[in-house]
Scaffold this motif. Structure first.
Motif, PDB file in Angstrom:
ATOM      1  N   ARG A  32      61.156   5.335  54.473  1.00  0.00           N
ATOM      2  CA  ARG A  32      61.097   6.423  53.479  1.00  0.00           C
ATOM      3  C   ARG A  32      62.198   7.438  53.699  1.00  0.00           C
ATOM      4  NH1 ARG A  32      55.415   5.953  54.217  1.00  0.00           N
ATOM      5  NH2 ARG A  32      55.489   7.677  55.712  1.00  0.00           N
ATOM      6  N   ARG A  84      57.500   2.363  58.284  1.00  0.00           N
ATOM      7  CA  ARG A  84      57.451   2.853  56.906  1.00  0.00           C
ATOM      8  C   ARG A  84      58.012   4.259  56.783  1.00  0.00           C
ATOM      9  NH1 ARG A  84      52.438   0.089  57.048  1.00  0.00           N
ATOM     10  NH2 ARG A  84      51.350   2.049  57.501  1.00  0.00           N
ATOM     11  N   SER A  85      57.772   5.087  57.774  1.00  0.00           N
ATOM     12  CA  SER A  85      58.303   6.460  57.743  1.00  0.00           C
ATOM     13  C   SER A  85      59.826   6.458  57.788  1.00  0.00           C
ATOM     14  CB  SER A  85      57.739   7.252  58.918  1.00  0.00           C
ATOM     15  OG  SER A  85      58.305   8.555  58.958  1.00  0.00           O
ATOM     16  N   LYS A  86      60.365   5.605  58.647  1.00  0.00           N
ATOM     17  CA  LYS A  86      61.823   5.542  58.729  1.00  0.00           C
ATOM     18  C   LYS A  86      62.436   4.986  57.452  1.00  0.00           C
ATOM     19  CE  LYS A  86      62.508   5.352  63.710  1.00  0.00           C
ATOM     20  NZ  LYS A  86      63.159   4.648  64.827  1.00  0.00           N
TER      21      LYS A  86
END
Length: 324
Positions: free
Chosen positions: A28, A24-26
């Motif tokens: 975003r 999810r961080s990547k």
């Protein structure tokens, strides 16, 4: 392949080891990156569009307003301007159907088309660099009033103290300057009887003009009167210091034209004939005013001279006179 070995290879490649939070961080970060690029692209497109619209519409609008305001406030005249165009990418501009008139509506001058093609080199050469200037169908009314004043002289604004102190010329470079199909209507009201004539068509060509010190620019000028008299004038001149050298020729100058302008200043009347002459000249104002003219040849054909006060006397006829 053994199961343990497959797991070790997958772990070393990072496959299957991503935690849900890392994915999810990547995602975003990728979305932020795409949004930033989309924003930058949108800003770039908006700037290009704004620059294009300003060049196509705002520049002509401002130029028209500034020119008409200057003529009205500083020269106290009227200026009518047709279409004005400006290309913000090629720096080519044009003005169509311009007419300058007195406050009472009397025509002074104008032209059909003025084309100016500027170059980006003006920025780093610190000079006004124009690739081409072309003036088509200019028309000018030149009038000498009864007191000897010239109507065009009134168009020159009064010099201020600042302009009087700055004597140096700005740096200007013009690759090609041409005037095509011009016309000058001349009227001298200072004579006992007003003298009128017209020159048309007028053609002028100037190549590689520069205001640099001692730089010689070549030019050529030609004009024809309504009576078929022709003037050819060519040479070169310098803007700093102001000076010029060249040659000129006049063909079929009618004796009646000379007589009409001289009027009562001649004790005799030039009834007919034509004059053809050619010569060279040199003009300079630095360090002192110098003006030299040489006429190596003058030819007069079919000249007829009469007494001005009476036509009863026998005329004097000269079939041809050559002066070298």
């Amino acid at each position: 392949m053994p199961v343990d070995t497959s797991r070790r290879l997958a772990a070393s490649a990072g496959i299957g080891s991503e935690q849900p939070g890392g994915v999810r961080s990547k995602v975003r970060l990728l979305n932020v990156f795409l949004r930033m690029h989309l924003l930058a692209l949108s800003i770039t497109i908006a700037l290009i569009l704004s620059y294009t619209l300003a060049g196509l519409f705002l520049v002509p609008y401002l130029a028209r307003g500034a020119a008409q305001a200057y003529v009205a406030e500083e020269l106290h005249r009227k200026l009518a301007v047709g279409e004005i165009t400006f290309n913000p990418f090629t720096f080519q501009s044009s003005i169509h159907d311009l007419a300058l008139s007195e406050s009472d509506g009397r025509f002074i001058g104008g032209f059909k088309t003025l084309l100016v093609n500027a170059e980006l080199a003006s920025l780093w050469q610190r000079a006004i660099v124009l690739k081409e200037v072309r003036l088509e169908d200019p028309d000018l009314d030149l009038i000498v009033e009864s007191d000897g004043s010239v109507n065009l002289a009134r168009l020159v604004p009064a010099r201020t103290a600042d302009t009087a102190e700055s004597g140096s010329l700005p740096r200007v470079r013009i690759g090609s300057l041409t005037v095509a199909n011009g016309r000058i209507d001349f009227e001298d009201r200072s004579r006992a009887a007003p003298f009128t004539t017209a020159l048309a068509p007028i053609h002028f060509a100037l190549t590689d003009f520069r205001t640099d010190l001692n730089y010689q620019s070549a030019y050529a000028f030609s004009a024809t009167s309504l009576a078929g008299e022709q003037l050819e004038w060519s040479g070169n001149f310098t803007a700093q210091p102001l000076g010029s050298t060249g040659k000129f020729a006049i063909f079929n100058l009618r004796a009646q034209t000379l007589d009409s302008y001289a009027q009562e200043q001649l004790p005799f009347k030039l009834a007919s004939g034509a004059v053809t002459l050619n010569g060279t000249y040199r003009f300079a104002i630095d360090p002192a005013l110098t003006f030299d003219v040489q006429l190596p040849s003058v030819m007069v054909r079919d000249l007829t001279i009469l007494e001005r006060r009476s036509d009863a006397a026998a005329p004097i006829s000269l079939p041809q006179v050559n002066v070298s």
